[in-house]
Enzyme design. Structure first.
Site, short mmCIF file in Angstrom:
data_model
loop_
_atom_site.label_atom_id
_atom_site.label_comp_id
_atom_site.label_asym_id
_atom_site.label_seq_id
_atom_site.Cartn_x
_atom_site.Cartn_y
_atom_site.Cartn_z
N GLU A 63 0.46 -1.10 -0.22
CA GLU A 63 -0.23 0.55 0.07
C GLU A 63 1.01 1.02 -0.02
O GLU A 63 2.00 1.46 0.81
CB GLU A 63 -0.96 -0.16 1.18
CG GLU A 63 -1.83 1.19 1.35
CD GLU A 63 -2.42 1.83 0.35
OE1 GLU A 63 -3.26 0.57 -0.40
OE2 GLU A 63 -2.47 3.05 -0.39
N ASP A 90 5.31 2.61 -3.31
CA ASP A 90 4.70 2.59 -4.80
C ASP A 90 5.15 1.41 -5.20
O ASP A 90 6.40 1.57 -5.34
CB ASP A 90 4.76 4.22 -5.57
CG ASP A 90 4.13 4.50 -6.07
OD1 ASP A 90 4.12 3.13 -7.02
OD2 ASP A 90 3.76 5.51 -6.47
N ASP A 112 -6.86 1.71 -8.54
CA ASP A 112 -7.20 3.72 -8.82
C ASP A 112 -7.44 3.26 -9.91
O ASP A 112 -7.18 2.91 -10.45
CB ASP A 112 -6.65 4.23 -8.69
CG ASP A 112 -6.80 5.17 -7.27
OD1 ASP A 112 -7.54 3.86 -5.99
OD2 ASP A 112 -5.44 4.73 -6.03
N LYS A 116 -7.84 9.92 -16.71
CA LYS A 116 -6.92 10.77 -17.41
C LYS A 116 -6.47 9.30 -18.90
O LYS A 116 -5.10 8.72 -17.98
CB LYS A 116 -6.39 12.03 -17.07
CG LYS A 116 -7.84 12.65 -16.47
CD LYS A 116 -6.74 14.59 -16.22
CE LYS A 116 -7.65 14.89 -15.48
NZ LYS A 116 -7.28 16.43 -14.47
N ASP A 148 -15.49 -2.92 -10.45
CA ASP A 148 -16.84 -2.27 -10.79
C ASP A 148 -16.37 -1.33 -11.56
O ASP A 148 -17.69 -1.09 -12.31
CB ASP A 148 -17.46 -2.02 -9.51
CG ASP A 148 -16.98 -0.44 -8.68
OD1 ASP A 148 -15.52 -0.62 -9.38
OD2 ASP A 148 -17.96 -0.04 -8.71
N THR A 187 -12.53 -7.83 -0.62
CA THR A 187 -12.14 -7.41 -0.51
C THR A 187 -13.58 -5.68 0.05
O THR A 187 -14.79 -5.81 0.17
CB THR A 187 -11.64 -5.98 -1.65
OG1 THR A 187 -12.38 -5.23 -2.56
CG2 THR A 187 -11.05 -7.10 -2.44
N GLU A 188 -12.81 -4.88 0.60
CA GLU A 188 -13.71 -3.74 1.43
C GLU A 188 -14.30 -2.61 0.51
O GLU A 188 -15.38 -2.67 0.43
CB GLU A 188 -12.45 -2.89 1.78
CG GLU A 188 -13.09 -2.30 3.35
CD GLU A 188 -11.55 -2.79 4.42
OE1 GLU A 188 -10.40 -2.29 3.49
OE2 GLU A 188 -11.58 -3.07 5.64
N TYR A 189 -13.51 -2.61 -0.81
CA TYR A 189 -13.98 -2.14 -2.05
C TYR A 189 -15.02 -2.87 -2.01
O TYR A 189 -16.45 -1.98 -3.47
CB TYR A 189 -13.88 -1.46 -3.23
CG TYR A 189 -13.11 -0.24 -2.89
CD1 TYR A 189 -12.07 0.10 -1.42
CD2 TYR A 189 -13.41 1.07 -3.33
CE1 TYR A 189 -11.65 1.40 -1.16
CE2 TYR A 189 -12.33 2.33 -3.08
CZ TYR A 189 -11.60 2.66 -2.07
OH TYR A 189 -11.34 3.92 -1.22
N1 SAM Z 1 -7.75 -3.33 -2.38
C1 SAM Z 1 -8.68 -2.90 -1.96
C2 SAM Z 1 -10.03 -3.39 -1.69
O1 SAM Z 1 -10.08 -3.47 -2.85
O2 SAM Z 1 -11.30 -2.76 -0.85
C3 SAM Z 1 -8.29 -1.19 -2.30
C4 SAM Z 1 -8.93 -0.46 -3.12
S1 SAM Z 1 -8.67 1.43 -2.98
C5 SAM Z 1 -10.19 2.28 -4.92
C6 SAM Z 1 -6.85 1.69 -4.26
C7 SAM Z 1 -5.41 1.31 -2.98
O3 SAM Z 1 -4.73 0.98 -4.02
C8 SAM Z 1 -5.95 2.48 -2.00
O4 SAM Z 1 -5.42 2.46 -0.82
C9 SAM Z 1 -4.19 3.35 -2.93
O5 SAM Z 1 -3.26 4.07 -2.46
C10 SAM Z 1 -3.08 1.60 -3.28
N2 SAM Z 1 -2.35 2.14 -4.72
C11 SAM Z 1 -2.89 2.74 -5.77
N3 SAM Z 1 -1.64 3.08 -6.14
C12 SAM Z 1 -0.97 2.20 -5.45
C13 SAM Z 1 0.54 2.13 -5.94
N4 SAM Z 1 1.32 1.92 -7.43
N5 SAM Z 1 1.67 1.31 -5.19
C14 SAM Z 1 0.89 1.00 -3.98
N6 SAM Z 1 -0.67 1.35 -3.71
C15 SAM Z 1 -0.88 1.77 -4.65
#
Ligand code: SAM
Length: 208
Positions: A63, A90, A112, A116, A148, A187-189
């Site tokens: 994360e 990252d 995410d 864009k 989704d 997952t949470e989402y």
């Molecule tokens: N996977 C979880 C779920 O399905 O409930 C969380 C989904 S959340 C929309 C996306 C997560 O990915 C965020 O917490 C974000 O900070 C993390 N994230 C996005 N880009 C990332 C990256 N390049 N490296 C590590 N984490 C990343």
């Protein structure tokens, strides 16, 4: 008050120098079990449920953001799992953290969308990221991706072939696909968006 960065720095569940463990992750866990990772794990519910259900597999949740990671650490404080660790980083640097073939499976859940066009390469199922995953995933390894988001799923499907991967299975309605739903861990989402009535998309990919 202690900030999230300090709380993470003190946590025994976080691997603080991930780059130093490249090629040596089995030593972190103290056994030879396969290692599976979730990239962008958020608050870690999926990783924790998976780790509890499969004690013979080691899991690493990755994360980017401290505030989110902190929630996962707090949950682990209540229910520590020996086969789960977290990394705050990252995912762009993932090849500096895992050696060739060191990872048995990669999960991408509700990544995410980066809507864009100019940000397409930041999307976790993009060809740029698939190239990174290719460098760390075992030969017979799989990537499992759930979302989704229709645009992100369409994009992810288009990236598979140009990146040299193959589609093993896909659905545009996971929760009504008996075969792909077997053993599904929410997952949470996934919980949040499926409860709003959104269909959940999923693919599994591999390369030869
Ligand atoms: N996977 C979880 C779920 O399905 O409930 C969380 C989904 S959340 C929309 C996306 C997560 O990915 C965020 O917490 C974000 O900070 C993390 N994230 C996005 N880009 C990332 C990256 N390049 N490296 C590590 N984490 C990343």
């Amino acid at each position: 008050m202690t900030g999230s960065r300090e709380m993470i720095a003190d946590s025994r569940f976080v691997v603080h120098e991930p780059f130093e463990n490249k090629g040596k992750w089995n030593q972190v866990f103290g056994n030879d079990q396969p290692i599976q990772i979730e990239i962008g794990m958020g608050k870690g519910r999926f990783m924790m449920d998976l780790a509890a259900a499969n004690p013979n597999i080691n899991y690493i949740g990755i994360e980017k953001y401290s505030t989110v990671l902190l929630r996962a650490i707090q949950k682990m404080e209540e229910n520590a799992l020996p086969n789960l660790r977290f990394i705050r980083m990252d995912a762009e640097d993932i090849c500096e953290v895992f050696d060739k073939g060191e990872v048995a499976k990669i999960y991408l859940n509700f990544s995410d969308p980066w809507p864009k066009d100019r940000h397409a390469k930041r999307r976790l199922p993009s060809r740029q990221f698939l190239e990174r995953y290719d460098a760390i995933l075992a030969k017979d390894g799989r990537i499992e991706f759930k979302t989704d988001n229709t645009d992100l799923f369409d994009f992810a499907l288009e990236e598979i072939e140009p990146a040299g991967w193959q589609l093993e299975a896909a659905t545009r309605d996971l929760h009504h696909d008996e075969k792909m739903l077997a053993g599904n861990i929410m997952t949470e989402y996934e919980e949040k968006f499926s409860s709003l009535g959104n269909p959940i998309y999923k693919y599994i990919i591999y390369r030869n």
